[in-house]
Structure formats: C-alpha cells, structure tokens
Design a protein around this motif. Structure first.
Motif, PDB file in Angstrom:
ATOM      1  N   GLY A  75      -6.754 -43.912  14.204  1.00  0.00           N
ATOM      2  CA  GLY A  75      -7.599 -44.554  13.177  1.00  0.00           C
ATOM      3  C   GLY A  75      -8.050 -43.602  12.082  1.00  0.00           C
ATOM      4  N   THR A  76      -7.956 -42.289  12.337  1.00  0.00           N
ATOM      5  CA  THR A  76      -8.343 -41.324  11.297  1.00  0.00           C
ATOM      6  C   THR A  76      -7.145 -40.925  10.435  1.00  0.00           C
ATOM      7  N   GLY A  77      -5.969 -41.426  10.786  1.00  0.00           N
ATOM      8  CA  GLY A  77      -4.753 -41.069  10.042  1.00  0.00           C
ATOM      9  C   GLY A  77      -4.589 -41.936   8.804  1.00  0.00           C
ATOM     10  N   PHE A  78      -3.512 -41.693   8.086  1.00  0.00           N
ATOM     11  CA  PHE A  78      -3.231 -42.396   6.825  1.00  0.00           C
ATOM     12  C   PHE A  78      -3.190 -43.916   7.040  1.00  0.00           C
ATOM     13  N   MET A  79      -2.345 -44.362   7.963  1.00  0.00           N
ATOM     14  CA  MET A  79      -2.198 -45.809   8.157  1.00  0.00           C
ATOM     15  C   MET A  79      -3.376 -46.396   8.920  1.00  0.00           C
ATOM     16  N   GLY A  80      -3.902 -45.599   9.873  1.00  0.00           N
ATOM     17  CA  GLY A  80      -5.029 -46.068  10.679  1.00  0.00           C
ATOM     18  C   GLY A  80      -6.228 -46.423   9.816  1.00  0.00           C
ATOM     19  N   VAL A 110     -10.754 -41.088  19.058  1.00  0.00           N
ATOM     20  CA  VAL A 110     -10.756 -39.952  18.122  1.00  0.00           C
ATOM     21  C   VAL A 110     -10.985 -38.660  18.890  1.00  0.00           C
ATOM     22  N   ARG A 111     -10.355 -37.589  18.401  1.00  0.00           N
ATOM     23  CA  ARG A 111     -10.598 -36.277  19.022  1.00  0.00           C
ATOM     24  C   ARG A 111     -11.467 -35.439  18.080  1.00  0.00           C
ATOM     25  N   PRO A 112     -12.235 -34.506  18.655  1.00  0.00           N
ATOM     26  CA  PRO A 112     -12.917 -33.565  17.759  1.00  0.00           C
ATOM     27  C   PRO A 112     -11.850 -32.680  17.122  1.00  0.00           C
ATOM     28  N   LYS A 113     -12.084 -32.221  15.887  1.00  0.00           N
ATOM     29  CA  LYS A 113     -11.048 -31.422  15.216  1.00  0.00           C
ATOM     30  C   LYS A 113     -11.687 -30.499  14.191  1.00  0.00           C
ATOM     31  N   ALA A 114     -11.105 -29.337  14.033  1.00  0.00           N
ATOM     32  CA  ALA A 114     -11.530 -28.360  13.020  1.00  0.00           C
ATOM     33  C   ALA A 114     -13.043 -28.162  13.022  1.00  0.00           C
ATOM     34  N   GLN A 128     -18.916 -37.028  13.680  1.00  0.00           N
ATOM     35  CA  GLN A 128     -18.948 -36.500  12.321  1.00  0.00           C
ATOM     36  C   GLN A 128     -17.689 -36.921  11.566  1.00  0.00           C
ATOM     37  N   ARG A 129     -16.546 -36.821  12.242  1.00  0.00           N
ATOM     38  CA  ARG A 129     -15.270 -37.157  11.602  1.00  0.00           C
ATOM     39  C   ARG A 129     -15.261 -38.620  11.180  1.00  0.00           C
ATOM     40  N   VAL A 130     -15.730 -39.489  12.081  1.00  0.00           N
ATOM     41  CA  VAL A 130     -15.701 -40.923  11.764  1.00  0.00           C
ATOM     42  C   VAL A 130     -16.683 -41.238  10.633  1.00  0.00           C
ATOM     43  N   SER A 179     -11.345 -39.009  22.656  1.00  0.00           N
ATOM     44  CA  SER A 179     -10.073 -39.028  23.380  1.00  0.00           C
ATOM     45  C   SER A 179      -9.108 -38.000  22.796  1.00  0.00           C
ATOM     46  N   GLU A 180      -8.438 -37.286  23.688  1.00  0.00           N
ATOM     47  CA  GLU A 180      -7.378 -36.371  23.268  1.00  0.00           C
ATOM     48  C   GLU A 180      -6.116 -36.912  23.939  1.00  0.00           C
ATOM     49  N   LEU A 181      -5.231 -37.453  23.120  1.00  0.00           N
ATOM     50  CA  LEU A 181      -4.127 -38.242  23.685  1.00  0.00           C
ATOM     51  C   LEU A 181      -3.119 -37.417  24.488  1.00  0.00           C
ATOM     52  N   HIS A 213      -1.595 -49.253  18.402  1.00  0.00           N
ATOM     53  CA  HIS A 213      -1.301 -47.856  18.734  1.00  0.00           C
ATOM     54  C   HIS A 213      -0.591 -47.192  17.551  1.00  0.00           C
ATOM     55  N   CYS A 214      -1.390 -46.475  16.724  1.00  0.00           N
ATOM     56  CA  CYS A 214      -0.824 -45.832  15.517  1.00  0.00           C
ATOM     57  C   CYS A 214      -0.656 -44.337  15.692  1.00  0.00           C
ATOM     58  N   ALA A 215      -1.372 -43.729  16.643  1.00  0.00           N
ATOM     59  CA  ALA A 215      -1.374 -42.261  16.722  1.00  0.00           C
ATOM     60  C   ALA A 215       0.023 -41.736  17.050  1.00  0.00           C
ATOM     61  N   THR A 217      12.785 -33.956  16.030  1.00  0.00           N
ATOM     62  CA  THR A 217      12.150 -34.382  17.285  1.00  0.00           C
ATOM     63  C   THR A 217      11.304 -35.637  17.064  1.00  0.00           C
ATOM     64  N   TYR A 218      10.885 -35.863  15.811  1.00  0.00           N
ATOM     65  CA  TYR A 218      10.048 -37.028  15.512  1.00  0.00           C
ATOM     66  C   TYR A 218      10.809 -38.332  15.784  1.00  0.00           C
ATOM     67  N   THR A 219      11.981 -38.480  15.141  1.00  0.00           N
ATOM     68  CA  THR A 219      12.729 -39.738  15.298  1.00  0.00           C
ATOM     69  C   THR A 219      13.207 -39.899  16.750  1.00  0.00           C
ATOM     70  N   THR A 278      11.705 -38.741  19.557  1.00  0.00           N
ATOM     71  CA  THR A 278      10.635 -39.146  20.480  1.00  0.00           C
ATOM     72  C   THR A 278      10.130 -40.554  20.157  1.00  0.00           C
ATOM     73  N   LYS A 279      10.228 -40.965  18.880  1.00  0.00           N
ATOM     74  CA  LYS A 279       9.799 -42.324  18.554  1.00  0.00           C
ATOM     75  C   LYS A 279      10.776 -43.340  19.186  1.00  0.00           C
ATOM     76  N   ALA A 280      12.056 -42.970  19.268  1.00  0.00           N
ATOM     77  CA  ALA A 280      13.035 -43.855  19.920  1.00  0.00           C
ATOM     78  C   ALA A 280      12.718 -43.951  21.419  1.00  0.00           C
TER      79      ALA A 280
HETATM   80  N1  LIG Z   1       3.641 -42.156   7.281  1.00  0.00           N
HETATM   81  C1  LIG Z   1       4.841 -42.682   7.337  1.00  0.00           C
HETATM   82  O1  LIG Z   1       5.632 -42.590   6.387  1.00  0.00           O
HETATM   83  C2  LIG Z   1       5.283 -43.423   8.535  1.00  0.00           C
HETATM   84  C3  LIG Z   1       4.538 -43.503   9.695  1.00  0.00           C
HETATM   85  N2  LIG Z   1       5.006 -44.229  10.763  1.00  0.00           N
HETATM   86  C4  LIG Z   1       4.227 -44.330  12.002  1.00  0.00           C
HETATM   87  O2  LIG Z   1       2.925 -44.795  11.696  1.00  0.00           O
HETATM   88  C5  LIG Z   1       1.976 -44.227  12.560  1.00  0.00           C
HETATM   89  C6  LIG Z   1       0.851 -43.624  11.763  1.00  0.00           C
HETATM   90  O3  LIG Z   1       1.374 -42.648  10.885  1.00  0.00           O
HETATM   91  P1  LIG Z   1       0.435 -41.915   9.829  1.00  0.00           P
HETATM   92  O4  LIG Z   1      -0.837 -42.640   9.708  1.00  0.00           O
HETATM   93  O5  LIG Z   1       1.247 -41.685   8.627  1.00  0.00           O
HETATM   94  O6  LIG Z   1       0.195 -40.523  10.555  1.00  0.00           O
HETATM   95  P2  LIG Z   1      -1.007 -39.491  10.394  1.00  0.00           P
HETATM   96  O7  LIG Z   1      -0.455 -38.167  10.734  1.00  0.00           O
HETATM   97  O8  LIG Z   1      -1.688 -39.674   9.108  1.00  0.00           O
HETATM   98  O9  LIG Z   1      -2.016 -39.933  11.542  1.00  0.00           O
HETATM   99  C7  LIG Z   1      -1.808 -39.647  12.883  1.00  0.00           C
HETATM  100  C8  LIG Z   1      -3.000 -40.092  13.687  1.00  0.00           C
HETATM  101  O10 LIG Z   1      -2.770 -39.770  15.056  1.00  0.00           O
HETATM  102  C9  LIG Z   1      -3.890 -39.052  15.538  1.00  0.00           C
HETATM  103  N3  LIG Z   1      -3.543 -38.070  16.550  1.00  0.00           N
HETATM  104  C10 LIG Z   1      -2.572 -37.154  16.471  1.00  0.00           C
HETATM  105  N4  LIG Z   1      -2.587 -36.386  17.559  1.00  0.00           N
HETATM  106  C11 LIG Z   1      -3.597 -36.836  18.350  1.00  0.00           C
HETATM  107  C12 LIG Z   1      -4.107 -36.446  19.603  1.00  0.00           C
HETATM  108  N5  LIG Z   1      -3.557 -35.456  20.288  1.00  0.00           N
HETATM  109  N6  LIG Z   1      -5.154 -37.115  20.114  1.00  0.00           N
HETATM  110  C13 LIG Z   1      -5.722 -38.110  19.407  1.00  0.00           C
HETATM  111  N7  LIG Z   1      -5.267 -38.549  18.224  1.00  0.00           N
HETATM  112  C14 LIG Z   1      -4.223 -37.906  17.695  1.00  0.00           C
HETATM  113  C15 LIG Z   1      -4.406 -38.308  14.326  1.00  0.00           C
HETATM  114  O11 LIG Z   1      -5.718 -37.906  14.580  1.00  0.00           O
HETATM  115  P3  LIG Z   1      -6.360 -36.628  13.870  1.00  0.00           P
HETATM  116  O12 LIG Z   1      -6.996 -37.163  12.638  1.00  0.00           O
HETATM  117  O13 LIG Z   1      -7.333 -36.172  14.892  1.00  0.00           O
HETATM  118  O14 LIG Z   1      -5.273 -35.652  13.625  1.00  0.00           O
HETATM  119  C16 LIG Z   1      -4.279 -39.377  13.261  1.00  0.00           C
HETATM  120  O15 LIG Z   1      -5.353 -40.259  13.346  1.00  0.00           O
HETATM  121  C17 LIG Z   1       2.735 -43.241  13.421  1.00  0.00           C
HETATM  122  O16 LIG Z   1       2.988 -43.850  14.662  1.00  0.00           O
HETATM  123  C18 LIG Z   1       4.020 -42.996  12.679  1.00  0.00           C
HETATM  124  O17 LIG Z   1       5.073 -42.709  13.564  1.00  0.00           O
HETATM  125  C19 LIG Z   1       6.177 -44.911  10.704  1.00  0.00           C
HETATM  126  C20 LIG Z   1       6.934 -44.853   9.591  1.00  0.00           C
HETATM  127  C21 LIG Z   1       6.579 -44.101   8.426  1.00  0.00           C
END
Ligand SMILES: NC(=O)C1=CN([C@@H]2O[C@H](COP(=O)(O)OP(=O)(O)OC[C@H]3O[C@@H](n4cnc5c(N)ncnc54)[C@H](OP(=O)(O)O)[C@@H]3O)[C@@H](O)[C@H]2O)C=CC1
Ligand SMILES: CCCCCCCC/C=C\CCCCCCCC(=O)SCCNC(=O)CCNC(=O)[C@H](O)C(C)(C)COP(=O)(O)OP(=O)(O)OC[C@H]1O[C@@H](n2cnc3c(N)ncnc32)[C@H](O)[C@@H]1OP(=O)(O)O
Length: 515
Positions: A18-23, A44-48, A54-56, A84-86, A110-112, A203-205, A207-209
């Motif tokens: 949820g803290t990532g780009f798409m999340g 969410v995990r604590p980071k940096a 705080q992160r949220v 959570s630390e995945l 499940h976006c992480a 390794t990305y493609t 492991t995603k497969a």
């Molecule tokens: N961006 C793209 O172009 C594409 C993305 N996707 C898929 O979409 C999904 C989201 O991608 P995107 O948002 O771009 O990726 P980001 O790298 O922006 O986000 C990844 C998320 O996963 C979390 N995460 C990573 N490692 C852990 C961990 N060990 N424990 C807990 N949380 C963790 C990150 O948390 P933290 O903030 O703590 O790092 C972050 O919230 C992925 O599954 C990706 O495979 C598919 C196609 C294209």
C-alpha cells in the motif's frame, strides 16, 4: 446487482504494498470512489528509520490524497497500519493482528513485490513467491474472505510471444527451487541464476511467473483473480492527470531524456510500447475484486491489463512526443538540450553512446576538475547505462496479449461504474497522455515548479548558443589542422575562397548596374 461502490460499502480490505506506487493509487481510489468502505488494513514495514505509523501518516499527506482530503478530512481514520515484514516467517504479523485480520477481512489485494530487475534470486523468491504463499495461507484462515486479488505482470511470461489469459506451467516447481536455494551460498546462487531463469531477462519476471503458479496451486476454496498490467505509467485522469512518483520503467528514461542526459537508446521504433496508466490498472483491479467476489467464477480469471491490442502506440511515437513535450515544458537545469533518439542498430547506438554520452561526460568532468569540483557526470552515465541495459529487452521487441477478460469485465459493469472505474483504453489520447506524463515527472517526481518554465526555456536557449559556438569552433579548428597538413585541403580551401570572392564581386557588380 450491487454496483462496485455498493459492494465495497462496509467491507474490510487488506492491502499489501500500500505504500508503493500502485498501492497508493489503490488506497486513494477506494477511499474516494467507495466512501462507504469500512477499513483499509495496510501491511507495512518500518523503513529508513521511520516507524510504520509515521510512514503511513506521511503517505496520507501526499498530494495524491488532496481530493480525498477535500471530500473527507477524516479519511485517515479508515486506514489501519499493520506491522508486517513480508520476507519473515508468518509475514511477521503479531498474533493479535492475525486474529483481528482473520475475523474481519473481506477482500485482499496483494500488490507488494520487489520490482527490481537486478534483485538477487533468493530475495526475489522470498518476496515475490514465498510471501505470496504465506499470504494465501493467511487468507485461508480468514472467516469472511470473499476475494483475493493478486497483482502480477503482463511480462511474467515474456518468454512467449503470444500471451493468453491463463496461468502457464512454471519454469520450475517453486517448492523444489525454494528447497534448493535454502542451503545454497549466495555466491553459488548468483552463478547459477542465468541458467535458472533461462529465456527470461531477469529474476523479477521469473519469480512473478512462479508466484502465479503458487497462487493457482494454493487456491483451495478461495475466489481468486489475477491482474497482469503491462508497463505501468503515470495516471491518465485520476485523481489528476500525470501523477507519478518514481523512476521505474519508462519514467526514468523520460526524465533522463528531458534533462538532456540520455541521447540514445536501443529500442524498436515500430514495436508497440505497451504502457498502461496507473489509474486504469487500479480501476480494473477494483472491478476485478468486485467481479470475483460477486460472480465467484468457477476458475480463477486472469486479466491481461494491456493497451497494445486495443489502442497501440509505438516506441518511435513515444520518443517523438516525449521530446516535443520536454521542449515545450523543459525540465530545470538541463545538462543539454533534450534530443534523444532510439535505434535498433547496436553499432549506431554504440557510436552515439561514445559521441553523445561518454565524450560530453568526460569533457564536463574535466571542467569540474579544473574548477576544483568533484567529477560526477561519468558516474551518472554509468548508472544510466546500467538501467537502460536492463530495460532494453522490453523496448526492442513486442508481445501480443489476449485481453478478452478485460472486455468481458467492462461489459459486466453498469454505465455508471464504467465511468467511475473507467478502464476503457480505447478513449486514451496518447499525445495528450504523454504530455501530461512528462509534466507529471517534472512536478511530482522532480518537484520542480511550473512557474520556472520561462527560466528553463532561457537555459535551453543558452545551451543551444553554447552548442553553436562549440560546433563552429570545432569546425574551424579541424579545418585549420587540415590546411596545415595537407596540400589537397589547402587547394580546396583556396578554390572555395576564390569562388566566394568571385561570387561576391559578381554580386556587387550586378547590384551597381541595377542601381
Ligand atoms: N510498476 C510497474 O510498472 C508494474 C508493476 N507491476 C506489479 O504491481 C505491483 C506493485 O508494483 P509497484 O507499486 O510499482 O511497486 P513499488 O516498488 O512501488 O511498491 C512495492 C510495495 O511492496 C512493498 N514491499 C516490498 N518489500 C516488502 C517487504 N519485505 N515487506 C513488506 N512490504 C514490502 C513496498 O513497501 P515499502 O514501501 O516498505 O518498500 C511497496 O509498498 C507489483 O506486484 C508489481 O509486480 C506489474 C506490472 C508493471
Ligand atoms: C526518449 C524516450 C525514449 C523512449 C524509450 C523508452 C524506453 C523505456 C523502456 C522500457 C520500459 C520497460 C519496462 C518494463 C517494465 C516491466 C513491467 C513490470 O512488470 S515492473 C516495473 C518495472 N520495474 C522497474 O522498472 C525497475 C527497474 N529498476 C531497477 O531494477 C533498478 O532501479 C536499477 C537496476 C535500474 C538501478 O538500480 P541501482 O541500485 O543502480 O539504483 P536504485 O537504488 O534503484 O536507484 C538509485 C537512484 O537512481 C534513481 N533511478 C532509478 N532508476 C532510474 C532510472 N531508470 N533512470 C534514472 N534514475 C533512476 C533512483 O530514484 C535513485 O535515486 P536516489 O538515489 O533515491 O535519489
């Protein structure tokens, strides 16, 4: 039948990544377009050095949430951060939190994932495959779970040219690979990685497969949907056009080209650039969640979320529009005028790398050294070349995806939902989208002010004048060297000068006659 917003009303949603780009876009859209949703549990995990709380709370201050904030200033009350630390056993969720989640979660997104192309295999496997497996284990214990949506990638099967909406047999049995890597030293794993990933580029493609296969294997009685977006880019419409917050995929390339650093890259002009706006992916994901929970299809549906088969746009066209957009809206303090070219020819690309990347970098670093500063340009170019080498696999070829399920889903929506959760990419106007994308990189990734554009234009004019002066001096210098060394060059020079002289005299004489 319930509309999408009606379905999510009163629901508890669990989101990983949820803290990532798409999340972030997913959280924002759920809060804005499904205002009756009960709670969003973010793993969410604590980071940096920052706690997860705080992160949220920092995340919710982000501009992305401006529209939600306007509609509901108390929206943060709906967000529950769960530590959570995945990559840890049991996803490192406390027993109390596990109990709480099991009792109330209705839907999981499940976006992480790690999306780095250079991730060591062990770590990519741990996060992309093992964490998915563990999350499914948790999902099985959830008493009121209605749907589990897994975000994969359209490139999980990039070793195929035609990709259907099915889960393909995995390159290796994930369980065996996990067992194998468990005892292996990191060095050995690094050495055998290229053999293991075979015809996949990273390794990305790979492991995603494997993750998709794990989802299929561990499905049990869960209602599962898999969304496979292609290259996710800035937002098209929502919450506002051009929102982007990272350098991933093409964004870093666009920025490097806009700054005048990137001048050449290997890509096929005619290959389809399968970009998909992030808001389209999230709208489809929410619709897929609704469909999976409400219709409960007998077999899990895979949604290839792509644009190429519906509204294709090519890398050559992207190059043209990115360049003209950055000329109209330049980035601050560009290194050179934006002028990047793509070519599929290896030698031509190498030539331009030498002339347009390495040579200016060397010159600039020399200038920095002479003025007592630390050289940095060569280091920047080395990093850029590393990134580009990893991306070129995707820009030099194209793929064909079947996206029937995307159409099917669209046809299931009410006309109102089709507007609110729009993923009809036939309406996408590419030139306008690319323009907003480039402006978005300027505003939201680089945090540059739009009011500085006149100064940035002025800077580009200065760079153009420097270039003209430099080129003129270079030509004069080369010619001077030639004349000093070669009789033939001297003869040509005298011939050209006397020709100009004759022409001038003729012109002067004829103008005196007419007067
Ligand atoms: N961006 C793209 O172009 C594409 C993305 N996707 C898929 O979409 C999904 C989201 O991608 P995107 O948002 O771009 O990726 P980001 O790298 O922006 O986000 C990844 C998320 O996963 C979390 N995460 C990573 N490692 C852990 C961990 N060990 N424990 C807990 N949380 C963790 C990150 O948390 P933290 O903030 O703590 O790092 C972050 O919230 C992925 O599954 C990706 O495979 C598919 C196609 C294209
Ligand atoms: C003129 C236009 C021409 C058009 C042509 C365009 C062609 C575009 C081509 C093809 C796109 C295709 C893409 C396919 C996608 C597939 C889809 C998916 O499913 S998943 C998502 C994709 N995932 C990734 O994109 C991860 C890629 N990134 C990485 O793997 C790493 O970041 C890597 C190896 C490239 C760099 O690793 P490090 O360790 O050297 O650096 P680090 O830690 O990541 O970043 C350091 C700094 O550099 C910036 N940075 C990162 N990537 C950058 C980049 N590409 N360009 C510029 N800066 C970048 C970062 O923001 C960071 O900045 P700070 O230090 O925090 O200030």
């Amino acid at each position: 039948m319930a509309s999408i917003a009606e379905y999510y009303a009163g629901k508890n949603v669990l989101i990983t990544g949820g803290t990532g780009f798409m999340g972030k876009v997913l959280v924002e859209k759920l809060l804005r377009s499904c205002p009756e949703v009960k709670a969003l549990f973010l793993l969410v995990r604590p980071k940096a050095g920052q706690s997860m709380q705080q992160r949220v709370s920092d995340m919710m201050k982000c501009k992305l949430f401006d529209r939600v904030r306007e509609d509901n200033p108390d929206f943060h009350q709906k967000i529950v951060a769960v530590s959570s630390e995945l990559t840890q056993p049991g996803l490192a969720i406390s027993p109390e939190d596990v109990e709480r989640l099991n009792a109330c979660v209705n839907i999981v997104f499940h976006c992480a994932a790690t999306i780095r192309f250079d991730e060591p295999l062990k770590h990519a496997l741990q996060l992309n495959v093992l964490a998915t497996q563990q999350l499914l284990g948790l999902a099985h214990q959830m008493q009121h779970l209605e749907a589990f949506i897994h975000i994969s990638t359209a490139y999980a099967n990039c070793n195929r040219k035609y990709i259907d909406e099915v889960i393909y047999p995995p390159p290796v049995e994930p369980k065996k690979l996990i067992e194998l890597l468990e005892w292996m030293d990191d060095g050995i794993v690094r050495d055998i990685t290229p053999r293991l990933i075979g015809d996949r580029p990273n390794t990305y493609t790979y492991t995603k497969a494997l993750a998709e296969y794990v989802v299929q294997q561990e499905q049990g009685k869960l209602n599962i949907g898999i969304v496979r977006p292609s290259i996710v880019g800035a937002s098209w419409q929502e919450p506002f056009p051009g929102w982007i917050d990272n350098f991933n995929g093409p964004s870093g390339v666009f920025i490097a080209a806009g700054k005048g650093i990137l001048r050449t890259m290997r890509a096929n002009n005619d290959a389809v650039a399968d970009l998909i706006p992030v808001d389209v992916v999230i709208n489809l994901t929410l619709a897929a969640g609704w469909h999976t929970a409400v219709h409960r299809p007998k077999t899990s549906l895979v949604y290839n979320c792509t644009t190429g088969g519906i509204n294709p746009f090519r890398w050559g066209e992207i190059e043209h529009h990115v360049m003209s957009s950055f000329k109209r809206n330049p980035l601050d303090q560009a290194f050179r005028r934006p002028n990047a070219n793509i070519t599929s020819n290896y030698l031509i690309n190498q030539y331009w790398v030498l002339v347009s990347h390495k040579f200016p970098a060397l010159l600039y670093d020399l200038f920095l050294r002479l003025t007592g500063q630390k050289p940095q340009m060569m280091r920047i170019f080395n990093r850029l070349h590393k990134a580009i080498n990893l991306l070129e696999y995707f820009s030099r070829q194209d793929w064909e995806w079947n996206s029937e399920n995307m159409n099917m889903l669209m046809n299931q929506l009410t006309p109102e939902d089709r507007k609110t959760f729009n993923f009809d990419v036939r309406q996408l106007n590419w030139p306008e989208y690319i323009e907003n994308y480039c402006i978005g990189t300027k505003k939201y990734v680089l945090n540059e002010d739009m009011s500085d554009i006149p100064a940035a234009r002025q800077h580009l004019r200065k760079l153009r004048n420097i270039r003209y002066t430099f080129n003129t001096l270079l030509v004069v210098f080369i010619w001077r060297v030639f004349i000093a060394r070669s009789q033939m060059a001297r003869n040509i020079w005298y011939f050209v000068v006397s020709l100009c002289f004759k022409f001038l005299s003729y012109f002067r004489a004829s103008s005196t006659l007419t007067n």
